[in-house]
Design a protein around this motif. Structure first.
Motif, PDB file in Angstrom:
ATOM      1  N   ASN A   1       0.865  -1.185   0.000  1.00  0.00           N
ATOM      2  CA  ASN A   1       0.000   0.000   0.000  1.00  0.00           C
ATOM      3  C   ASN A   1       0.907   1.242   0.000  1.00  0.00           C
ATOM      4  O   ASN A   1       1.126   1.872   1.026  1.00  0.00           O
TER       5      ASN A   1
ATOM      6  N   TYR B   1       0.051   4.144  -4.608  1.00  0.00           N
ATOM      7  CA  TYR B   1      -1.187   3.346  -4.569  1.00  0.00           C
ATOM      8  C   TYR B   1      -2.324   4.196  -4.004  1.00  0.00           C
ATOM      9  O   TYR B   1      -3.431   4.242  -4.543  1.00  0.00           O
ATOM     10  N   GLN B   2      -2.032   4.900  -2.904  1.00  0.00           N
ATOM     11  CA  GLN B   2      -3.077   5.726  -2.274  1.00  0.00           C
ATOM     12  C   GLN B   2      -3.455   6.937  -3.135  1.00  0.00           C
ATOM     13  O   GLN B   2      -4.626   7.317  -3.196  1.00  0.00           O
TER      14      GLN B   2
HETATM   15  C1  LIG Z   1      -3.573   2.086   2.585  1.00  0.00           C
HETATM   16  O1  LIG Z   1      -3.132   2.942   3.601  1.00  0.00           O
HETATM   17  C2  LIG Z   1      -4.006   4.030   3.856  1.00  0.00           C
HETATM   18  C3  LIG Z   1      -3.320   4.992   4.827  1.00  0.00           C
HETATM   19  O2  LIG Z   1      -2.867   4.305   5.931  1.00  0.00           O
HETATM   20  C4  LIG Z   1      -5.328   3.498   4.374  1.00  0.00           C
HETATM   21  O3  LIG Z   1      -6.230   4.556   4.589  1.00  0.00           O
HETATM   22  C5  LIG Z   1      -5.916   2.558   3.311  1.00  0.00           C
HETATM   23  O4  LIG Z   1      -7.099   1.968   3.801  1.00  0.00           O
HETATM   24  C6  LIG Z   1      -4.917   1.472   2.949  1.00  0.00           C
HETATM   25  N1  LIG Z   1      -5.452   0.739   1.835  1.00  0.00           N
HETATM   26  C7  LIG Z   1      -5.427  -0.585   1.791  1.00  0.00           C
HETATM   27  C8  LIG Z   1      -6.022  -1.208   0.578  1.00  0.00           C
HETATM   28  O5  LIG Z   1      -4.946  -1.274   2.670  1.00  0.00           O
END
Ligand SMILES: *[C@@H]1O[C@H](CO)[C@@H](O)[C@H](O)[C@H]1NC(C)=O
Ligand SMILES: *[C@@H]1O[C@H](CO)[C@@H](O)[C@H](O)[C@H]1NC(C)=O
Ligand SMILES: *[C@@H]1O[C@H](CO)[C@@H](O)[C@H](O)[C@H]1NC(C)=O
Ligand SMILES: *[C@@H]1O[C@H](CO)[C@@H](O)[C@H](O)[C@H]1NC(C)=O
Ligand SMILES: *[C@@H]1O[C@H](CO)[C@@H](O)[C@H](O)[C@H]1NC(C)=O
Ligand SMILES: *[C@@H]1O[C@H](CO)[C@@H](O)[C@H](O)[C@H]1NC(C)=O
Length: 551
Positions: free
Chosen positions: A389, A393-394
């Motif tokens: 992640n 990705y974010q």
């Molecule tokens: C990725 O990290 C973000 C920030 O911590 C979080 O909000 C998000 O849910 C995460 N996404 C996944 C798919 O784990």
């Protein structure tokens, strides 16, 4: 602002749509209109994910240590894509494009390795058994449709492969008569007839040019593509080497397919590329790619004016820029991180890709910062990244959420011309619908510089949200904005706070009237101050962005 009633209606129609999507038989052929609001994740099936080694009938032993320089199969399958759809949907993608599904050369290793990429087609009418069975491909299509996602399949019609260019064994091919192929000649790229009729590849691994003027070839291709699309419920086609086939072959072919067609027209000339949109729904935006690289890559020429000129040229010449395929990486070009050392350059270029471009296409691994050079190094396995992640990705998730929200809530967001609000040697500001985005090629290091944007049309003293940092602030006189780069060269996306209600971005989950929320223009100061304090923490943590208001 939209009324609550209309919001509820769209929620209801959304859930109806997802109900329909559960039944694959209800899926209808997707048009350019339906693809316009989609966003695509591009996959090389062999390299995206490994199946469990105990899976029965695997033709490739899954190779954890897959080295792209070896140019051989590593073992990904259609089933292993299904097993990892959460990862793709987690970034908000609403479609995938997979590498060609047809049977490929599978004999002794060639000097250029094996056909792991799928582009060395032999018999288009058979599936590639290394990627799975017919049921597996149907299962992938069904799994995507159950999620409301589309399937785009890469099609190779221009050529078949042979290792014996002087005396090819025609029995390997779906078309097996000598007059179904153009005679051998190397391509002269200054001659369009030669581009269309001579052979790609070389004399070692020759890509034998199919005679797409031959009536049996034309009808054979049309019935094949119609069957393929129907049998696997394919929603769109990406057409390899589209400029290597006469243009007027494509309307009949795509008409038989009955779905959206996006052609690959390799090259940087806007006019040349745009001509193909007279014959295909869409083309990959190769010229746009070149200009984005020269505007944002670091180190690079920083040619923002070239990018702006190309945008305006495109608006004149393309039939419909909103359905072009906008990409920053693919299987033929070096990864962004191979040509640009600063991740901020990627994030700024991505804001352009998602908000100034057509249909965004992200090549698998772009989100993981893979660094490979051109073919074959840009076809890395994804599994060593652990599907992390990452910040990118974010960011993709955020950009997809915003683009979906804008496409749903601002009817002409996707079809309106992108307007350039201002440009310097280092920044470009654009407006599209209710959104203003400012991108820079300054890179990560802090710099004592700022960018003023005027004429954004927000009005004076209007509360805005900068969507990437979630910082709230207020416009200056005549709606001016000043973006400060003392914390580095970040991208910024501005929307009226009131226009973001219901988006889920920056905590804007509800679409209640801001006056009820205590955020009206008359008493907004207190809420604004609270928002600023809160977002400052997020800011420092994520992007280290600083925004200053002009007063
Ligand atoms: C990725 O990290 C973000 C920030 O911590 C979080 O909000 C998000 O849910 C995460 N996404 C996944 C798919 O784990
Ligand atoms: C262009 O290429 C075609 C196909 O090879 C050839 O027949 C023709 O003579 C070429 N034209 C010129 C001007 O070279
Ligand atoms: C920028 O791009 C334009 C259009 O391609 C070109 O004419 C110009 O020379 C480029 N400028 C630089 C500094 O590379
Ligand atoms: C977009 O801009 C072009 C070029 O200026 C113009 O011809 C076209 O009409 C514009 N389209 C829309 C929808 O405004
Ligand atoms: C570009 O890719 C090549 C081959 O994969 C690699 O050797 C090189 O280090 C990469 N360059 C960067 C800047 O990552
Ligand atoms: C930033 O630039 C401005 C205008 O050139 C100058 O007045 C100011 O002192 C500079 N600040 C720093 C920290 O260098």
């Amino acid at each position: 602002m939209r009324s609550f009633a209309s919001y509820t209606t769209s929620l209801i129609s959304l859930s109806l749509l997802s109900l329909l999507a559960v039944f694959p038989t209800a899926t209808t052929a997707a048009t350019a209109e339906q693809w316009r609001s989609r966003s695509i994740y591009q996959i090389i099936t062999d390299r995206f994910a490994l199946p469990d080694p105990s899976t029965p009938n695997l033709l490739t032993v899954p190779n954890e240590d897959c080295n792209p320089a070896d140019q051989t199969w590593c073992g990904g399958t259609w089933q292993s894509i299904i097993a990892n759809l959460d990862y793709i949907q987690g970034m908000g993608f609403t479609a995938i494009w997979i590498s060609p599904v047809s049977q490929n050369y599978d004999g002794p290793r060639t000097p250029y390795g094996d056909a792991y990429h799928g582009y060395w087609s032999q018999d288009v009418t058979a599936l590639n058994p290394r990627m799975g069975s017919s049921d597996d491909l149907k299962a992938l299509s069904n799994a995507l449709h159950a999620r409301g996602m589309y399937l785009m399949v890469d099609i190779v019609a221009n050529n078949v492969v042979t290792l014996d260019y002087q005396n090819p064994d025609l029995s390997k091919f779906a078309f097996n008569q000598p007059d179904m192929f153009h005679p051998y000649c190397p391509i002269d790229f200054s001659n369009q007839t030669s581009i269309e009729q001579c052979w790609l590849g070389d004399t070692v691994v020759a890509l034998m040019d199919v005679n797409t003027e031959n009536q049996d070839v034309i009808s054979g291709y049309q019935s094949w593509i119609s069957q393929l699309v129907q049998e696997y419920q394919i929603d769109g086609l990406r057409i390899d080497a589209a400029k290597h086939v006469r243009k007027d072959f494509w309307p009949g072919f795509c008409g038989s397919a009955g779905v959206f067609c996006m052609g690959e027209v390799f090259g940087g000339d806007v006019g040349y590329n745009a001509e193909y949109q007279g014959y295909l729904d869409s083309v990959l935006d190769y010229p746009g790619y070149d200009y984005v690289v020269s505007a944002f890559a670091l180190p690079g020429p920083g040619n923002i004016s070239g990018l702006v000129d190309a945008l305006h040229q495109g608006q004149e010449l393309y039939k419909d820029m909103s359905v072009l395929g906008s990409f920053l990486e693919n299987q033929d070009n070096p990864r962004w991180a191979n040509i640009s050392v600063d991740p901020q350059s990627l994030w700024n270029a991505m804001v352009w890709q998602f908000l100034a471009g057509g249909i965004p296409i992200v090549y698998y691994g772009q989100e993981q910062g893979l660094k490979g050079n051109a073919d074959p190094y840009n076809r890395e396995p994804l599994w060593p990244t652990g599907y992390a992640n990452t910040t990118t990705y974010q960011l993709i998730g955020k950009l997809n959420t915003l683009r979906d929200f804008l496409a749903t809530n601002s009817p002409d967001f996707l079809t309106a011309n992108v307007t350039v609000l201002g440009a310097t040697n280092n920044e470009v500001a654009i407006g599209r619908g209710p959104m203003v985005a400012v991108m820079t090629n300054r890179g990560s290091p802090p710099v004592n510089a700022s960018m003023g944007v005027y004429g954004a049309g927000f009005g004076t003293g209007v509360p805005l949200l900068e969507v990437l940092s979630c910082q709230q602030f207020t416009t200056g006189s005549q709606g001016s904005l000043l973006i400060d780069y003392s914390a580095g060269g970040h991208a910024s996306i501005f929307m009226r706070l009131s226009d973001l209600h219901g988006s889920g971005l920056c905590g804007q989950y509800t679409n209640v009237d801001p006056n009820i929320n205590g955020l009206s223009s008359t008493n907004g100061a207190r809420s604004f101050a609270r928002g600023t304090l809160w977002s400052a923490a997020v800011l420092a943590a994520i992007l280290a962005v600083t925004l200053v208001c002009v007063s």
